[in-house]
Design an enzyme around this catalytic site. Structure first.
Site, PDB file in Angstrom:
ATOM      1  N   SER A   1     -19.862 -55.791  -3.763  1.00 30.64           N
ATOM      2  CA  SER A   1     -20.187 -55.329  -5.115  1.00 30.64           C
ATOM      3  C   SER A   1     -20.715 -53.900  -5.220  1.00 30.64           C
ATOM      4  CB  SER A   1     -21.204 -56.275  -5.764  1.00 30.64           C
ATOM      5  OG  SER A   1     -20.571 -57.444  -6.205  1.00 30.64           O
TER       6      SER A   1
ATOM      7  N   LYS B   1     -29.173 -50.806 -11.772  1.00 25.41           N
ATOM      8  CA  LYS B   1     -28.318 -51.942 -12.135  1.00 25.41           C
ATOM      9  C   LYS B   1     -29.185 -52.973 -12.848  1.00 25.41           C
ATOM     10  CE  LYS B   1     -25.059 -55.272 -10.040  1.00 25.41           C
ATOM     11  NZ  LYS B   1     -24.444 -55.757  -8.774  1.00 25.41           N
TER      12      LYS B   1
ATOM     13  N   SER C   1     -19.312 -56.184  -8.548  1.00 20.29           N
ATOM     14  CA  SER C   1     -20.029 -56.378  -9.788  1.00 20.29           C
ATOM     15  C   SER C   1     -20.806 -55.141 -10.267  1.00 20.29           C
ATOM     16  CB  SER C   1     -21.015 -57.539  -9.624  1.00 20.29           C
ATOM     17  OG  SER C   1     -22.037 -57.198  -8.699  1.00 20.29           O
TER      18      SER C   1
END
Lengths: 482, 504
Positions: B185, B86, B161
């Site tokens: 998330s 990420k 997210s």
């Protein structure tokens, strides 16, 4: 009309840890800008603080030295404000749960009065970097070497009533932190900085509105600044005005102060506990082990100096106050063997010179061994007091040790009684008129008349005759003549 | 699953466990599989937008190094396995944007501990995945790099997210990816993309080098297609890190060791508050079916109450923005990242830099956070929220006196269409209604695929006790042994016919 001044101090002392409070960067003073700033000190994204245990240890030492409660649980908080030399845009500090609770610092004034100043609390925090506003063509330079240096901020109660007390308090704190070895006490490098809260009131009335003057880094500036601000506030009120709560800046060189910001412009710092740092929980054994290893504190050293060296309380106070001064005195007196002379020289000539040149005793151009070397020659009569001043001057200018200077400048005192007798005889032989006057003078007036003869003899000896011997021999000879 | 079927699978359809087996057996090299994924990303990611940065050259160099290590008999845990990070984890020399314009030009000079851990395990980093800006969002619509498309239906969001990581795994553009979870998330995008994701206990995975959103809630974790793969990744990802003061000094167990333990006798708590209004009926049915399947394996379902559940979202939306308001203050244009053009003075530089560098959702949360902490409001909001946080934690502590794990839906409904909640922040915040409480409590949580509603995946949430990740993985693995939901793929993703179709 009578006014009472009310003063409280906030003192920032940089802790003498090798590395910063939350990063491994060096805290050494004077490096090239931004060479002692890690990713954390630059607040790079994703970096996290790791507390420096030594900073805690030092703060605890301070707390124990002022007889304060040590918090078993202390919490770091974030104090939020934007400024380019504050890289995270928050300062990590303590607010609700500081490491050191209430304590007291006892001071002694010149007239012997003693007073206890209460400490509200002391907390750990990180220093900011420095903004450099010159040499950048209208822009500002940022140096983050200082960012993250550990500080202990010591907050007093408003127990101080005048500049003398404020300075005595500040000096006592300086003495405590340098004696503990937790701060180098180098005021000119910003190692200790004082914020002074000042208000005035009629005795017995409630506290007046206070102003805060920030970042004073010398005792003299503090004294001057307090006098100026107290006068300003009294004038203002007596002219029908009001003191407004504000932060002020004092310029020690121009002896002028100006307003920096008023209360209305003050930041809302939005403090909250720092989620990157867990509360620090201490146990009794840890605190006790620090207490067991505390070095000698100023009050204990003061009493020891009186006892061990036979010093007056006042002299002991001066010599034991500053840890570096105390060490200097003890080293010098051990070498010279003459406590009284050593004390006088340190408190007199040496202190005057250091003050005049704004030097700390730690960086004195004349070190303890050198001063002791000179005093040794004074004691054994090799040089006179007057010559000693010349030797001291030469040592201050880096011309070497006392013996080398005495040799090089030919400053040896003439203590050969034969040689002095001869000089005395010669002066007497050439001073018929003065001898007549002396002979005819009333006995009570005679001592005053000696000055002429001594002066002539010293002149003849080019200042090198031992004055004590000159006096003795002169008196003997004059007595023989009358 | 037998070997002949495994061998027939295309490289991108293999799980991490299968890739390791293939590499060990010499069926393919790391360079081959890495190149395969790079080609596939090039070919397909224009549609999904799941990567922000792809490191072709460095990935191949790492793969080559891994093959060499393997040849020399030095085979660390994930030697040669491609993964993605990420874009919130700092990568030395590789732009780390956090999905923002603010850090569009930011190239860190250091690796996050998580990145270092994977590098030490020999993993190959394909690239950095897309995400909601500064991890603030539940739909990936706040990314400066454009929204990620859900591979199941490109008109719908992947969740957020960590939507880029979830979509990349779902679209078989990587077998596994790192992610972070502050309020859901990891779990919510895992649910919406039909994959497996795990948020570990707070303090289990180092936060060093992971760009902070809300420091007391943020936790990194793995995303993959199976619980077994998550276990393999967590073995590498979890560590005690002296550089993170909130990291916990506790031995990292072998998370694959207990995967095959039978579940008989396990006590599963079903919080009644997680099955109330707001829950999509299809989602509820899928979750209930999953629980019935587990009952078949001998678990006992116990109805429990987490009485302060309804306070979790409000408390979270005070605490997280408060922390974020301070964490994001460092983005001031002074030292790195975006700086506005031609600032007139300091104030102008601060204001325009931050106005330009942050998106609306980030600004909204900074404002909310600063407000909650401001003089006169601190006690009413921040302090109160912290008190609520303690009550929520106590709910779980009490519940875990009675049960071993807690289960329920991961999110209230399957993936929604782009823009559906764009104008209504509160509706968006309710996406995390079942996941937020575990962050507030610091507990580990997981999402595993448990069904399809209108051809969109549904996630089953498994909440464990502190440091009980092994047990959660065991439950998830046993569930996956008995069901095929984790093997379902969006139309057109898997190359082979679905080999377990009709298993149930």
């Amino acid at each position: 009309m009578e006014w009472e001044t009310v003063i409280g101090l906030e003192v920032h002392a940089q802790l003498a840890t090798k590395s910063k409070i939350f990063s491994g960067s060096s805290t050494a003073f004077g490096a090239e800008p931004n060479t002692q700033a890690s990713g954390l000190d630059l607040a790079m994204p994703g970096t996290l603080p790791v507390p420096n245990e030594q900073a805690y240890r030092y703060a605890i030492m301070f707390g124990l030295a002022i007889d304060a409660e040590i918090a078993k649980t202390s919490v770091f908080e974030r104090k939020n404000y934007f400024y380019p030399d504050l890289p995270k845009a928050y300062q990590t500090t303590q607010l609700e749960r500081p490491i050191v609770g209430a304590g007291h610092v006892d001071i002694e004034l010149a007239n012997g009065t003693k007073k206890s100043i209460r400490i509200h609390h002391a907390h750990l925090e990180e220093d900011a970097g420095k903004s450099l506003h010159e040499d950048f063509h209208g822009m500002s330079g940022i140096d983050l070497n200082r960012a993250g240096t550990p500080l202990v901020e010591i907050v007093s109660e408003p127990d101080i009533r005048n500049a003398e007390e404020a300075v005595a308090f500040a000096k006592k704190l300086h003495s405590i932190v340098t004696s503990l070895g937790i701060c180098d006490g180098e005021m000119s490098q910003g190692s200790m900085r004082f914020d002074v809260n000042i208000s005035v009131r009629r005795p017995g009335e409630a506290f007046g509105t206070r102003t805060e003057t920030k970042n004073l880094n010398s005792f003299r500036f503090m004294e001057d600044c307090i006098a100026l601000e107290v006068e300003r506030q009294i004038d203002l009120i007596e002219d029908g005005g009001k003191v407004i709560q504000e932060t002020r800046l004092y310029n020690g060189e121009t002896k002028q102060a100006r307003s920096m910001r008023s209360k209305e412009e003050a930041n809302d710092y939005r403090y909250f506990p720092c989620p990157d740092l867990l509360p620090v929980v201490l146990d009794d054994d840890y605190i006790e082990s620090i207490r067991q290893n505390l070095p000698e504190l100023p009050d204990a050293r003061h009493d020891r100096f009186m006892e061990q060296y036979g010093l007056s309380s006042y002299d002991a106070n001066i010599l034991s106050g500053d840890a570096n001064m105390a060490q200097y005195f003890e080293t010098a007196t051990k070498v010279s063997g003459d406590t009284k002379l050593t004390a006088n020289w340190i408190m007199g000539e040496l202190s005057a010179r250091l003050n005049a040149e704004d030097q700390s005793i730690k960086h004195s151009p004349v070190n303890a061994e050198q001063l002791a070397g000179m005093i040794t020659r004074l004691v054994d009569g090799t040089i006179s007091s007057k010559m000693a001043k010349q030797v001291f001057e030469a040592m201050w200018n880096g011309e070497g040790a006392a013996d080398e200077i005495i040799e090089a400048k030919g400053l040896k005192q003439v203590s050969d009684s034969g040689a002095i007798e001869a000089m005395v005889d010669e002066v007497i032989a050439n001073s018929d008129k003065q001898i007549d006057n002396y002979r005819n003078a009333d006995e009570s007036k005679r001592p005053k008349m000696l000055g002429y003869f001594v002066g002539q003899i010293m002149k003849a000896s080019k200042g090198q005759a031992n004055p004590q011997q000159v006096n003795e021999i002169l008196l003997k000879k004059l007595n023989e003549l009358i | 699953m037998n070997n002949s079927i495994t061998n027939q699978k295309a490289l991108h359809d293999k799980t991490i466990a299968e890739i390791l087996a293939g590499l060990n057996a010499g069926e393919f090299t790391s360079v081959e599989i890495t190149q395969h994924f790079l080609d596939r990303i090039k070919q397909l990611d224009g549609t999904y937008n799941s990567y922000i940065t792809v490191n072709e050259a460095s990935a191949l160099a790492q793969a080559e190094a891994a093959d060499k290590r393997r040849a020399e008999g030095d085979v660390p845990a994930l030697c040669g396995v491609p993964i993605a990070h990420k874009d919130i984890f700092c990568t030395n020399g590789v732009r780390t944007s956090c999905g923002s314009k603010m850090l569009d030009n930011f190239v860190p000079p250091y690796d996050a501990t998580v990145v270092e851990n994977f590098a030490n395990a020999g993993a190959v980093v394909l690239g950095k995945t897309n995400m909601d800006q500064f991890a603030m969002g539940s739909s990936n619509e706040t990314s400066f790099y454009g929204p990620v498309k859900n591979p199941w239906d490109t008109n719908t969001v992947p969740g957020g997210s960590s939507g880029g990581s979830a979509a990349a795994v779902a679209a078989h553009l990587t077998p596994g990816a790192t992610a972070t979870d502050t309020g859901g998330s990891i779990r919510q995008p895992a649910a919406l993309c039909g994959i497996t994701g795990l948020k570990p206990t707070y303090g289990r995975v180092s936060r060093w080098g992971m760009i902070a959103f809300a420091s007391s809630l943020d936790q990194g974790g793995p995303m993959a297609r199976t619980a077994e793969d998550c276990a393999l990744m967590l073995n590498v990802m979890a560590s005690f890190d002296p550089k993170d003061s909130t990291s916990i000094d506790r031995e990292v167990p072998n998370y694959t060791a207990n995967l095959n333990q039978p579940l008989a006798g396990l006590k599963v708590g079903i919080p009644k508050e997680y099955f109330k209004e707001g829950l999509n009926p299809g989602t509820e049915q899928a979750v209930r079916d999953a629980l019935a399947e587990l009952e078949k394996q001998g678990v006992t379902l116990i109805s429990i109450s987490l009485p302060h559940t309804k306070l979790a979202v409000p408390a979270y939306y005070v605490i997280a923005p408060a922390e974020a308001s301070a964490n994001l203050s460092r983005f001031d244009g002074v030292r790195y990242g975006h700086r506005c053009d031609d600032p007139k003075d300091l104030r102008d530089m601060y204001m325009r830099t931050r106005a330009e560098g942050f998106g609306d959702e980030v600004k909204r949360r900074i404002l909310v956070g600063a407000y909650c902490l401001s003089a006169g409001y601190y006690d009413a909001y921040y302090r109160k929220a912290q008190q609520v946080r303690r009550l929520i934690k106590q709910d779980f502590v009490d519940a875990f006196e009675q049960v071993d794990v807690i289960m329920g839906p991961t999110s209230p409904s399957p993936a929604f269409e782009f823009g559906a909640k764009g104008d209504d922040p509160v509706a968006m915040y309710l996406e995390d209604i079942y996941t937020i409480a575990t962050n507030l409590a610091g507990l580990p949580g997981m999402s595993v695929p448990c069904g399809l509603v209108d051809d969109k995946p549904v996630g089953l949430q498994i909440i464990g006790n502190y440091f009980d990740e092994s047990r959660m993985l065991n439950v998830a693995h046993q569930f996956q042994q008995a069901t095929h939901w984790h093997q379902q793929t969006p139309a057109g993703i898997a190359s082979e016919a679905k080999d377990t179709e009709g298993a149930e």
